[in-house]
Design a protein around this motif. Structure first.
Motif, PDB file in Angstrom:
ATOM      1  N   ASP A   1     -11.803   4.202   7.520  1.00 47.52           N
ATOM      2  CA  ASP A   1     -10.970   4.754   6.251  1.00 47.52           C
ATOM      3  C   ASP A   1     -10.021   2.878   6.172  1.00 47.52           C
ATOM      4  OD1 ASP A   1     -13.404   6.624   5.064  1.00 47.52           O
ATOM      5  OD2 ASP A   1     -11.223   7.844   6.265  1.00 47.52           O
TER       6      ASP A   1
ATOM      7  N   SER B   1      -4.852  11.503   0.034  1.00 43.56           N
ATOM      8  CA  SER B   1      -6.180  11.943  -0.470  1.00 43.56           C
ATOM      9  C   SER B   1      -6.638  10.903  -1.415  1.00 43.56           C
ATOM     10  CB  SER B   1      -5.324  12.557  -1.467  1.00 43.56           C
ATOM     11  OG  SER B   1      -4.498  12.273  -2.149  1.00 43.56           O
ATOM     12  N   ASP B   2      -6.492   9.444  -1.136  1.00 46.49           N
ATOM     13  CA  ASP B   2      -6.963   8.230  -1.838  1.00 46.49           C
ATOM     14  C   ASP B   2      -8.012   7.772  -0.871  1.00 46.49           C
ATOM     15  OD1 ASP B   2      -5.079   8.030  -4.285  1.00 46.49           O
ATOM     16  OD2 ASP B   2      -4.019   7.400  -3.380  1.00 46.49           O
ATOM     17  N   VAL B   3      -7.455   7.788   0.417  1.00 52.07           N
ATOM     18  CA  VAL B   3      -8.729   6.767   1.165  1.00 52.07           C
ATOM     19  C   VAL B   3      -9.395   7.825   2.408  1.00 52.07           C
ATOM     20  CG1 VAL B   3      -6.992   5.005   1.522  1.00 52.07           C
ATOM     21  CG2 VAL B   3      -6.851   7.024   3.220  1.00 52.07           C
TER      22      VAL B   3
ATOM     23  N   LEU C   1       0.103   4.182  -2.068  1.00 49.19           N
ATOM     24  CA  LEU C   1      -1.652   4.920  -1.851  1.00 49.19           C
ATOM     25  C   LEU C   1      -1.142   6.275  -1.109  1.00 49.19           C
ATOM     26  CD1 LEU C   1      -3.834   2.023  -1.171  1.00 49.19           C
ATOM     27  CD2 LEU C   1      -3.600   3.729  -3.271  1.00 49.19           C
ATOM     28  N   ARG C   2      -2.224   7.516  -1.671  1.00 49.24           N
ATOM     29  CA  ARG C   2      -1.483   8.485  -0.524  1.00 49.24           C
ATOM     30  C   ARG C   2      -3.558   8.414   0.586  1.00 49.24           C
ATOM     31  NH1 ARG C   2       2.478   7.814  -0.711  1.00 49.24           N
ATOM     32  NH2 ARG C   2       3.679   8.325  -2.820  1.00 49.24           N
TER      33      ARG C   2
ATOM     34  N   SER D   1       1.713   9.237   3.048  1.00 43.94           N
ATOM     35  CA  SER D   1       1.655   7.885   2.639  1.00 43.94           C
ATOM     36  C   SER D   1       0.487   7.151   3.527  1.00 43.94           C
ATOM     37  CB  SER D   1       2.892   6.975   1.955  1.00 43.94           C
ATOM     38  OG  SER D   1       4.144   6.443   3.141  1.00 43.94           O
TER      39      SER D   1
ATOM     40  N   GLN E   1      -1.970  16.046   1.851  1.00 46.34           N
ATOM     41  CA  GLN E   1      -3.055  15.293   0.912  1.00 46.34           C
ATOM     42  C   GLN E   1      -1.438  13.896   0.444  1.00 46.34           C
ATOM     43  OE1 GLN E   1      -5.990  16.974  -1.569  1.00 46.34           O
ATOM     44  NE2 GLN E   1      -4.474  18.438  -1.454  1.00 46.34           N
ATOM     45  N   LYS E   2      -0.577  14.573   0.563  1.00 50.97           N
ATOM     46  CA  LYS E   2       1.277  13.812  -0.101  1.00 50.97           C
ATOM     47  C   LYS E   2       1.487  12.247   0.717  1.00 50.97           C
ATOM     48  CE  LYS E   2       2.215  16.916  -3.652  1.00 50.97           C
ATOM     49  NZ  LYS E   2       3.483  17.521  -3.967  1.00 50.97           N
TER      50      LYS E   2
ATOM     51  N   CYS F   1       0.836  -1.120   0.472  1.00 46.80           N
ATOM     52  CA  CYS F   1       0.032   0.290   0.218  1.00 46.80           C
ATOM     53  C   CYS F   1       1.082   1.784  -0.469  1.00 46.80           C
ATOM     54  CB  CYS F   1      -1.367   0.188   1.355  1.00 46.80           C
ATOM     55  SG  CYS F   1      -2.497  -1.487   1.023  1.00 46.80           S
TER      56      CYS F   1
END
Length: 825
Positions: A802, A647-649, A644-645, A769, A766-767, A641
């Motif tokens: 989340d 912002s993705d979850v 994934l950032r 991980s 947002q970035k 994972c």
């Protein structure tokens, strides 16, 4: 004649009689396939169309290497395969194979809030207590609460033990009297009906108590305790109603003849005692309560006290203070530190010593201190030694324990899904509990009457109730020592009775029946535990293995004396295969046997049984957590994972408030949305709904402010003040929006949120991980993690669900990562 058919490399399936369609599957053209088809007449075709409710069976023509059609029996195989698929589909619709209950998270579960809200009110309160005296007093108070938890848990354990043993002895002595009399007078239906009737009345009463007073008291409670200590709020779990239903319910469950124990519920009861003492308040019915102090009324402190309560419950049940501490660490607590370890161990020691003293006093010798727990395997008559040649036998038993434990979990899972789908009404739950109690008595009676296994060997327990049934010459039925007693007495009989006390036929019958009863009992709407049934099942087939080894090597007379050793190994294997805990169970079993030299084989079999069981399915407690859809977090982030950032979850869009907000907007937002946390942003008239982050305010804080009417017309000062104590008075039973009554004039007022929101919530960009987000969230025990952009404007929020929706599982040696759905129920 035009045909539509589907083709594979192994065969052709005739679908229907319509216009021809020629297509290509891979590199294989339909025109290249040589096959033979018997034409169907138009009359038959019209007849088939008149009966649309009866689907036409598929006829599958297999092709050999030359492309020729194989024999007609393949068509029958295809037809049977089609019927099997239809049955399988119906089973899935029926709920037997539906994966829905383990592939979801339920939205009603909320997170606990371990983060301190450092608002203006909190800072003012802390200014009053900046002194060494206050710090010392708070430190001593924690130790005093832990001491009280141990004492109260021991009092409860001793009381339950005394009541259960006395009433159970009266019950079984009465049944034994009718057994012996009616075996001679051909009226055995009387003890059978009496046994079933007693079980029915007591169990129905216990099931009704749990079902209507507090359903959270059902089962052992350990899955709920584990989830709570992981950071999930479980409403009703730690209430006074749950305590009454749990303690009285477990007494009725055991007296009702169910295949259960009181050790698991003791962990839940100890946690309720810990939570009540930590809060300094007891909430009764109708909103009434008794309050003593409020210094520890927050989720962080209650979590620590509950860890001590769970450990004290296990310690008082097994007389294992170290095992109780390790159980709380291994199976329950998610957050741990050295100071908490010492306090939990102190509470466990106090509970063990106090239980020992109280039970010894009940037995007439308070200074002897020979009963440190409710369940003791007692010192064996021989030293628990083992030879190197016995290790392969122990490993074989561990594999059996892992397989049978996995079977127990799978069967109970199917039954749990069935109950959730079709047995979800209260009256059905009570009827099922009564049915299980009657079946338990009827099966035990049938085995005692049907298997005439007589023995003249005196049972290990001199107070054991034995029935002769059809035995003569002062002999008794060997199964009577297993069924005319409590589950704890049954376990002791299997571990310590002489070699000739139980024959192979009796043991095989007992294992099969008690295994099925244990599967059926766990999950009923009664207060019950699975520790003792698991140990009894394993001890029975372990004793059977010991008898087999003794017969294979008759030249070694010591094996007959060591049959209890194999029973102990079998008990450990079965319990490890069902629960999948290793370290704590090893220490608990060693402490219960008072023999440290046997710790190595116990650890070996527990590890192997866990590995074998994990290869097939999860443990029983984890299965229950998954079925209930509780969003627990593992210790580590799921693998693969890293890309994934945050912002993705994250959950977005957000519902935000301004520092000064209209009461009407707050009330409407709380009524329409289910969010538990709201970012507070600065008021920017140029960009409505957007602005830099100022803080975070919780839902329960807003409800208290509305309830206390901390608002006023714009430009004025609120007429009332509020303190931290006002918020703590509503802990942990928070308000609901339906309890807020506002007039139209009050809705037009304004509320200033600045003194109440947390001005320094945890945020990430947002970035970030996913592994870093997970470690931050998990390590700090957060409830909300706000995601911002470069200008510190909130873009979304990461919550427990989340992160918990990414689940790592292993089955049959394969590791898989799955994303769960979030459902309402």
């Amino acid at each position: 004649m035009m045909l539509v058919m589907s083709a594979t490399r192994s065969g052709v399936t005739v679908r229907s009689i319509q216009e021809i369609t020629i297509f290509t599957v891979g590199a294989l053209s339909f025109q290249d396939l040589p096959f033979h088809v018997t034409p169907v007449s138009e009359e038959e075709h019209e007849l088939n169309n008149r009966v649309p409710s009866r689907p036409t069976p598929e006829l599958k023509f297999e092709l050999d290497d030359e492309g020729d059609t194989l024999s007609n029996h393949n068509s029958i195989t295809a037809l049977l395969s089609s019927k099997f698929r239809d049955i399988q589909k119906r089973l899935k619709q029926y709920g037997i194979e539906s994966p829905r209950f383990r592939k979801r998270l339920v939205s009603k579960w909320e997170s606990l809030n371990y983060d301190v809200c450092e608002n203006v009110l909190y800072i003012k309160e802390q200014e009053k207590y900046k002194s060494k005296k206050w710090v010392t007093l708070r430190w001593l108070s924690k130790w005093l609460v832990m001491f009280s938890i141990g004492i109260m848990t021991a009092l409860l354990a001793a009381t339950i033990h005394f009541v259960v043993e006395k009433l159970a002895h009266l019950k079984f002595d009465l049944i034994k009297h009718y057994f012996d009399d009616c075996a001679k007078n051909n009226c055995l239906y009387q003890p059978a009906l009496m046994w079933m009737g007693i079980n029915l009345v007591i169990t129905v009463a216990g099931a009704a108590l749990v079902t209507f007073l507090q359903p959270m008291a059902a089962g052992s409670g350990i899955p709920y305790i584990k989830s709570y200590l992981n950071g999930v709020k479980i409403p009703g779990l730690l209430t006074f109603r749950a305590f009454v239903a749990k303690t009285l319910g477990v007494v009725m469950s055991i007296l009702g003849g169910l295949a259960c124990g009181k050790e698991g519920p003791m962990a839940h009861s100890g946690s309720i005692i810990a939570a009540g003492l930590g809060r300094g308040r007891i909430n009764f019915c109708n909103g009434k309560s008794i309050s003593f102090y409020s210094a520890f009324r927050n989720d962080h402190e209650i979590r620590d006290f509950m860890a001590g309560g769970a450990a004290s419950g296990v310690s008082s049940a097994f007389g294992a203070p170290i095992g109780g501490t390790l159980f709380s660490l291994e199976e329950a607590a998610s957050f741990w530190n050295q100071d908490l370890t010492w306090r939990v161990f102190f509470s466990s020691m106090v509970a063990c010593f106090a239980t020992n003293f109280l039970i010894s006093a009940i037995n007439g010798d308070p200074t002897k201190l020979t009963d440190p727990g409710l369940v003791r395997f007692n010192a064996f008559k021989f030293d628990l030694k083992f030879d190197l040649i016995e290790i392969p036998v122990f490993i074989f038993m561990a594999v059996i324990g892992g397989l049978s434990g996995a079977l127990f979990v799978v069967m109970n899972y199917k039954l749990t899904v069935f109950r959730k789908r079709y047995l979800n009404k209260n009256w059905i739950k009570i009827i099922e509990a009564g049915l299980v109690a009657m079946v338990s008595a009827a099966v035990a009676f049938g085995l005692m009457v049907g298997i005439n296994d007589c023995t003249d060997k005196a049972p290990f327990d001199s107070h054991a109730v034995t029935a002769a049934v059809y035995c003569t010459d002062k002999k008794h039925n060997s199964l009577s020592t297993l069924f005319l007693t409590t589950p704890e007495g049954c376990l002791k009989a299997l571990l310590h009775d002489p070699f000739e006390s139980h024959g192979p036929v009796s043991l095989v019958a007992f294992v099969l029946i008690f295994f099925l009863l244990g599967v059926w009992t766990y999950g009923l709407s009664v207060s019950s535990g699975v520790f003792i049934p698991s140990l009894a099942i394993g001890a029975a087939w372990g004793r059977l293995v010991g008898i087999g080894v003794a017969h294979l090597m008759p030249e070694n007379p010591n094996l007959q004396l060591d049959v209890g050793k194999f029973a102990l190994i079998g008990a450990a294997c079965q319990l490890g295969g069902i629960l999948r805990t290793t370290i704590s169970l090893t220490v608990i079993i060693v402490e219960c046997t008072d023999d440290i030299s046997f710790g190595l084989p116990i650890m070996i079999v527990l590890m192997i049984s866990k590995w074998v069981g994990d290869f097939i399915t999860t443990g029983l407690y984890d299965m229950n957590v998954e079925v209930m859809g509780i969003p627990t977090l593992p210790f580590e982030c799921p693998p693969l994972c890293d890309d994934l950032r945050a912002s993705d979850v994250m959950s977005h869009p957000l519902a935000t408030f301004k520092t000064k907000e209209k009461v009407e907007n707050i009330y409407r937002m709380l009524k329409e949305e289910t969010f538990c946390g709201f970012p507070v942003i600065e008021d920017d008239p140029m960009a409505p709904g957007k602005g830099k982050l100022k803080g975070l305010i919780l839902r329960n804080q807003l409800l208290v402010l509305l309830k206390k009417k901390i608002f006023c017309p714009e430009g004025q000062v609120p007429p009332r003040n509020i303190t931290i104590k006002d918020f703590r008075d509503f802990y942990p039973v928070y308000l609901k929006v339906s309890e807020i009554d506002l007039s139209d004039e009050e809705k037009s007022y304004v509320m200033d949120l600045k003194p109440y929101y947390n001005p320094s919530p945890y945020t990430v960009e947002q970035k970030f991980s996913l592994p870093r987000v997970f470690n931050l969230f998990r390590g700090l025990g957060l409830r909300h993690l706000i995601v911002t952009d470069e200008k510190n404007m909130p873009m979304g929020m990461v919550t427990r669900k989340d992160l918990a929706k990414f689940r790592v599982g292993s089955k049959r040696g394969l590791v898989k990562i799955e994303q769960l759905k979030i459902e309402d129920k």
